[in-house]
Design a protein around this motif. Structure first.
Motif, PDB file in Angstrom:
ATOM      1  N   VAL A  62      25.393 -39.917  22.948  1.00 20.99           N
ATOM      2  CA  VAL A  62      24.146 -40.379  22.781  1.00 20.99           C
ATOM      3  C   VAL A  62      24.316 -41.391  21.681  1.00 20.99           C
ATOM      4  O   VAL A  62      24.479 -40.997  20.310  1.00 20.99           O
ATOM      5  CB  VAL A  62      23.200 -39.244  22.414  1.00 20.99           C
ATOM      6  CG1 VAL A  62      21.805 -39.785  22.361  1.00 20.99           C
ATOM      7  CG2 VAL A  62      23.246 -38.190  23.713  1.00 20.99           C
ATOM      8  N   SER A 118      18.514 -45.906  28.289  1.00 20.37           N
ATOM      9  CA  SER A 118      19.267 -46.292  29.402  1.00 20.37           C
ATOM     10  C   SER A 118      20.766 -45.549  29.328  1.00 20.37           C
ATOM     11  O   SER A 118      21.105 -45.029  28.534  1.00 20.37           O
ATOM     12  CB  SER A 118      19.585 -47.851  29.175  1.00 20.37           C
ATOM     13  OG  SER A 118      20.382 -48.142  28.079  1.00 20.37           O
ATOM     14  N   ASN A 119      21.103 -45.445  30.640  1.00 20.26           N
ATOM     15  CA  ASN A 119      22.561 -44.784  30.772  1.00 20.26           C
ATOM     16  C   ASN A 119      23.356 -45.806  31.204  1.00 20.26           C
ATOM     17  O   ASN A 119      23.160 -46.727  32.109  1.00 20.26           O
ATOM     18  CB  ASN A 119      22.159 -43.774  31.652  1.00 20.26           C
ATOM     19  CG  ASN A 119      21.279 -42.154  31.195  1.00 20.26           C
ATOM     20  OD1 ASN A 119      21.912 -41.792  30.329  1.00 20.26           O
ATOM     21  ND2 ASN A 119      19.946 -42.298  31.609  1.00 20.26           N
ATOM     22  N   THR A 120      24.587 -45.623  31.032  1.00 19.84           N
ATOM     23  CA  THR A 120      25.717 -46.393  31.534  1.00 19.84           C
ATOM     24  C   THR A 120      27.045 -45.544  31.388  1.00 19.84           C
ATOM     25  O   THR A 120      27.058 -44.540  30.800  1.00 19.84           O
ATOM     26  CB  THR A 120      25.826 -47.723  30.483  1.00 19.84           C
ATOM     27  OG1 THR A 120      26.890 -48.496  31.169  1.00 19.84           O
ATOM     28  CG2 THR A 120      26.404 -47.268  28.962  1.00 19.84           C
ATOM     29  N   SER A 138      24.375 -42.422  26.976  1.00 15.81           N
ATOM     30  CA  SER A 138      22.852 -42.548  26.815  1.00 15.81           C
ATOM     31  C   SER A 138      22.614 -43.437  25.551  1.00 15.81           C
ATOM     32  O   SER A 138      22.814 -42.970  24.545  1.00 15.81           O
ATOM     33  CB  SER A 138      22.103 -41.363  26.786  1.00 15.81           C
ATOM     34  OG  SER A 138      22.441 -40.522  28.088  1.00 15.81           O
ATOM     35  N   ASP A 181      32.125 -37.778  33.468  1.00 15.04           N
ATOM     36  CA  ASP A 181      31.492 -36.448  33.004  1.00 15.04           C
ATOM     37  C   ASP A 181      32.258 -35.559  31.766  1.00 15.04           C
ATOM     38  O   ASP A 181      31.998 -34.842  31.592  1.00 15.04           O
ATOM     39  CB  ASP A 181      31.288 -35.517  34.196  1.00 15.04           C
ATOM     40  CG  ASP A 181      30.229 -35.883  35.065  1.00 15.04           C
ATOM     41  OD1 ASP A 181      29.352 -36.708  34.416  1.00 15.04           O
ATOM     42  OD2 ASP A 181      30.402 -35.599  36.292  1.00 15.04           O
ATOM     43  N   HIS A 220      29.676 -36.916  27.024  1.00 16.43           N
ATOM     44  CA  HIS A 220      28.559 -37.493  27.176  1.00 16.43           C
ATOM     45  C   HIS A 220      28.116 -37.985  25.617  1.00 16.43           C
ATOM     46  O   HIS A 220      28.215 -37.065  24.624  1.00 16.43           O
ATOM     47  CB  HIS A 220      27.240 -36.746  27.656  1.00 16.43           C
ATOM     48  CG  HIS A 220      26.202 -37.355  27.638  1.00 16.43           C
ATOM     49  ND1 HIS A 220      24.981 -36.736  27.945  1.00 16.43           N
ATOM     50  CD2 HIS A 220      25.618 -38.793  27.583  1.00 16.43           C
ATOM     51  CE1 HIS A 220      23.977 -37.427  28.312  1.00 16.43           C
ATOM     52  NE2 HIS A 220      24.352 -38.620  27.986  1.00 16.43           N
ATOM     53  N   ASN A 266      30.024 -40.776  29.858  1.00 21.24           N
ATOM     54  CA  ASN A 266      28.665 -41.088  30.235  1.00 21.24           C
ATOM     55  C   ASN A 266      27.977 -41.363  28.834  1.00 21.24           C
ATOM     56  O   ASN A 266      28.071 -40.530  27.982  1.00 21.24           O
ATOM     57  CB  ASN A 266      28.033 -40.033  31.023  1.00 21.24           C
ATOM     58  CG  ASN A 266      26.790 -40.300  31.747  1.00 21.24           C
ATOM     59  OD1 ASN A 266      25.746 -40.737  31.161  1.00 21.24           O
ATOM     60  ND2 ASN A 266      26.591 -40.266  32.793  1.00 21.24           N
TER      61      ASN A 266
END
Length: 437
Positions: A321, A282-284, A272, A316, A319, A270
Motif C-alpha cells: 500500500v 488505484s490497483n496495479t 494499491s 498475490d 500486497h 499487488n
C-alpha cells in the motif's frame, strides 16, 4: 625490490607486497606524528552501498603515543603507500577508540575507526531547502554545496529517471541523498548508487546504476588456485608476479533464497496506490519482468513455478500500500512527489541483486574497484584429473559490491602483506547443463 611488468603494466614481483608505507597523525594543535612503526594493520573498505571509504587502523603503543599526541578521536590521519607502481595518499579522521588491549604492562594494542572528512562535514550540517530537477542533479547539488566535493560526470544512462519537486526539511546531506536514492532509479530502470573507490577517491564519488555496472565488460577472470607447479623453470616462485588472478579462500555466503524473494514481492506483487491529492485508490500489478527486468543470464524464475505459475505471475505473494501526492511540494514534511512505482522497482532490484553472494580473499589486482564486473571460475566438485571442470551454476560474471583492502605490517601476526577481500554479487544464476543430474 625492482618492479616487473605484466602486459605493459607495472607490478610488484612479490604479489602481496607493498612499499613506502607511511602513517602520519596530525594532532588537534597541528603537530605531525609519524606513527608508521606503531601500525599493525590498516583495513580500508570501499562499497557501492557507501558514499565514502572508511576503515580501521590497529596500532601498538609501546612509546606513550596515546598520551604524547594525545589520541582523543579527532585527529587527522594521512596514509600513503605504493602498490604496483601507483602511490596512494588517503586522508581520514580518527574516530572512536575501541578494543584497547593490554599486551603487557607497558604495551597496549589500539583500534581506531577511520572516517572520511566528508562524514565530519555531514555530521556538522543540517539544511532545510526545496529542490527541483532530476534526482541525480539534486544529489550532485547537495554533495557539492554541503560536502565540498563535486561528483564525477554522470553518464546519460545513469541520470535519474524522475524529475521531481522536493522539500527537504532540517536534514543532513547524506540523509537527504540516501532518502532520494531509496526512492528513485536511473533512466535504464535500475537503482542508483553513490560511492567512491580507492582508485578514484581523488576524483570524487560517482553515481552509477546497477544495470550500467552489470552491463560493463568483465575486467578480469579469477579462479581457484591450481595445486601444481607452474613456475618458470620448475620454480614455484619465478613468474609469480604474472599469477595475480588466483583465489586463496572462497565462500558462498548466500544463494538462491527463493522463498524470501517471493515473500518480499521481489518477483511479483499487488499494489494499491492512494492518491491523496485526487482522493482516489488505484490497483496495479508489479511484474519484475516488465518493470525491473534482470540483465543477468537467469533460468530460475522462468523455469521454476508455484502452482503452475511463474514467479513473476505470483502477484498475490505480497500486497503493498503506497501513497502519492502531486501537491506535496507545498507541504514541507512530505516526500510523496516521487513516483510510487520507483520504490517497488528499487526494492525488487535490491533484493534480487543478492541472489548469489560470494566472498573471496586473494592477492591484490591493480585495476579493479567496487562497481566493476569480473568473471569468476569455480571448479566443480569432482576429482581434478586433467583440467578444471567448471561449475557452470556458480561460475560466471559478478559485480564487485565491496572490496576490503588489508595492509599488514611486520608488527602483525600475519606479517607484512597486502590482501583483498571481494564481495561479489549478481541477480542471476549460471547455465544449467542439459542432461546433468
Amino acid at each position: 625490490m625492482a618492479e616487473s611488468t605484466v602486459n605493459g603494466v607495472s607490478v610488484d614481483p612479490v604479489i602481496n607486497s607493498y612499499t613506502q608505507l607511511q602513517v602520519i597523525i596530525i594532532s588537534v594543535n597541528g603537530t605531525k606524528w609519524d606513527v608508521t612503526a606503531n601500525v599493525m594493520n590498516i583495513t580500508l573498505i570501499e562499497s557501492i552501498s557507501a558514499a565514502t571509504i572508511n576503515g580501521v587502523i590497529s596500532m601498538m603503543d609501546d612509546s606513550g603515543v596515546v598520551h604524547a599526541i594525545p589520541l582523543i578521536g579527532q585527529e587527522r590521519v594521512i596514509i600513503t603507500f605504493v602498490k604496483d607502481g601507483t602511490k596512494r595518499s588517503l586522508e581520514f579522521r580518527l574516530n572512536r577508540v575501541h578494543d584497547t588491549t593490554k599486551i603487557r604492562k607497558d604495551v597496549s594494542g589500539l583500534k581506531f575507526e577511520l572516517v572520511s572528512e566528508k562524514e565530519y562535514l555531514n555530521s556538522s550540517k543540517t539544511f532545510s531547502r526545496s529542490f527541483s530537477g532530476s534526482t541525480t542533479d539534486i544529489i550532485s547539488k547537495i554533495h557539492e554545496e554541503y560536502l565540498n566535493q563535486k561528483i564525477q560526470k554522470i553518464d546519460n544512462e545513469d541520470t535519474g529517471a524522475s524529475s521531481i519537486n522536493l522539500v527537504l526539511p532540517y536534514i543532513k546531506p547524506y540523509q537527504a541523498i540516501n532518502k532520494i536514492l531509496e526512492e528513485s532509479y536511473a533512466t535504464n530502470g535500475s537503482p542508483l548508487f553513490l560511492f567512491e573507490s580507492l582508485n578514484s577517491v581523488a576524483k570524487g564519488p560517482k553515481i552509477k546504476s546497477f544495470n550500467t555496472m552489470m552491463s560493463d565488460d568483465s575486467k578480469v577472470t579469477i579462479g581457484e588456485k591450481e595445486i601444481v607447479n607452474l613456475g618458470e623453470g620448475g620454480s614455484t616462485t619465478r613468474g609469480m608476479h604474472k599469477d595475480r588472478t588466483n583465489i586463496d579462500n572462497i565462500k558462498q555466503s548466500l544463494a538462491y533464497d527463493t522463498l524470501g524473494l517471493l515473500s518480499t514481492g521481489s518477483y511479483g506483487s499487488n499494489v494499491s496506490v492512494i492518491d491523496i491529492s485526487n482522493k482516489t485508490i488505484s490497483n496495479t500489478i508489479f511484474d519484475y519482468t516488465k518493470s525491473a527486468e534482470t540483465i543477468s543470464p537467469e533460468h530460475m524464475t522462468s523455469k521454476y513455478t508455484v502452482n503452475k505459475l511463474e514467479m513473476s505471475d505470483l502477484s498475490d505473494a505480497k500486497h503493498h500500500v503506497l501513497s502519492h501526492n502531486n501537491n506535496a511540494y507545498d507541504n514541507a514534511l512530505n516526500y510523496q512527489t516521487i513516483d510510487p512505482q520507483s520504490l517497488l522497482i528499487r526494492k525488487s532490484y535490491r533484493e534480487r541483486m543478492y541472489i548469489s553472494v560470494i566472498n573471496v580473499e586473494m592477492d591484490p589486482i591493480k585495476n579493479i574497484e567496487c562497481g566493476d564486473c569480473i568473471t569468476l571460475m569455480i571448479q566443480r566438485n569432482v576429482p581434478h584429473i586433467s583440467k578444471v571442470d567448471e561449475d557452470f551454476i556458480s561460475s560466471g560474471k559478478y559485480l564487485i559490491a565491496s572490496i576490503v583492502h588489508t595492509i599488514s605490517t611486520t608488527n602483525s601476526i600475519a606479517g607484512e602483506r597486502y590482501k583483498m577481500r571481494l564481495e561479489l554479487i549478481r541477480d542471476g544464476v549460471g547455465i544449467e547443463l542439459e542432461g546433468e543430474k
